[in-house]
Design a protein around this motif. Structure first.
Motif: not given
Length: 303
Positions: A24-48
């Motif tokens: 359960g603890g490892a799954a919590f850390l996994r989801v937390l990291l997933g949320l970190m990456w999920l938030h940060n893809v929003s400002w990688k905006v193509p095409p430039d």
């Protein structure tokens, strides 16, 4: 360990037997990291992918103006920045994959290894930039290493289905409820002057940098539809409805990727919205492919 065995271990489900608390603890850390990456893809905006004043270009350029490791800075200056459009797509795809795989617990070790590489790359770019804290990147690397050698795919994860130690019904119900609730919140939030605005309602936790994307009324209803189909599929063990949920969510995600940065998104979303929809699609596809396994287990237990 040979190269073939290492590859087999990397792609195998991260579900080694451990005490429930550790899983359960490892799954919590996994989801937390997933949320970190999920938030940060929003400002990688193509095409430039931005310029010197903002976006991915600005942050990548810190590797040159505030070098951490000079050889890496030279590569960034000579190869990456002149080809930021190509590099940007690579970053967008990699970070989206990290968000999807970590949130859903699918191919967890592959995601963790990719996360180590991406965290190292980001740290080498911005660790010495103004107002940055270098330890943040050491911690990012360490967190992904911890996931790599853990059983983070044993709880609330697609890996658990792949290994035959999890319930497709429970995973599908959980993700179905999440999709319906978030879609409902998006529909309520977008019910304003322009419910079909290209920049939909932002589903986020205040300013804590936790976000599952933007959705206008159309995008919210698509998310609700995918969630309802997933709920019904999980409850009834219907592979057909599971595949339908996967198709709806994946189609919406691909629509956003085709439009974001090029035209006004019909679903009012961002790359974060697309990654979350792909997460729903991946879980739905896994539930559909493992529904018969759950049904057979129930038949055996009823005898």
């Amino acid at each position: 360990m040979s190269g073939k065995r290492r590859a087999g271990w990397l792609f195998a489900p991260a579900t080694d037997p451990v005490p429930r608390g550790q899983a359960g603890g490892a799954a919590f850390l996994r989801v937390l990291l997933g949320l970190m990456w999920l938030h940060n893809v929003s400002w990688k905006v193509p095409p430039d992918f931005g310029d010197a004043d903002g976006g991915l270009y600005k942050w990548t350029a810190f590797a040159v103006s505030h070098p951490v490791f000079p050889p890496y800075s030279w590569v960034v200056e000579k190869a990456v920045l002149p080809n930021i459009e190509v590099f940007g797509w690579g970053v967008l795809i990699a970070e989206s994959a990290l968000a999807v795989l970590l949130l859903t617990g699918a191919w967890v070790r592959v995601a963790a290894a990719l996360g180590v590489g991406m965290s190292l790359s980001i740290g080498l770019s911005v660790a010495e930039a103004p107002h940055e804290w270098p330890w943040a990147y050491w911690l990012m690397i360490g967190a992904h290493v911890a996931i790599l050698f853990s059983s983070a795919g044993r709880a609330f994860a697609v890996d658990a289905l792949r290994a035959g130690v999890g319930s497709a019904r429970r995973l599908g119900l959980l993700w179905g409820v999440i999709a319906v609730v978030l879609g409902g919140l998006g529909a309520l939030g977008s019910a304003g002057d322009d419910p079909l605005a290209a920049k939909g309602h932002y589903l986020r936790a205040w300013d804590l940098m936790i976000s599952v994307g933007r959705y206008n009324l159309a995008g919210s209803l698509v998310l609700v539809l995918a969630g309802v189909l997933l709920l019904v599929a999980a409850r009834g063990g219907s592979a057909v409805l599971g595949r339908a949920a996967a198709a709806v969510a994946a189609g919406a995600a691909l629509t956003l990727h085709a439009q974001t940065g090029f035209s006004d998104p019909l679903l009012g979303g961002t790359a974060t919205s697309a990654a979350f929809l792909l997460s729903v699609a991946l879980v739905a596809a896994a539930v559909a492919s493992h529904s018969n396994v759950d049904h057979k287990k129930k038949e055996v237990s009823d005898r």
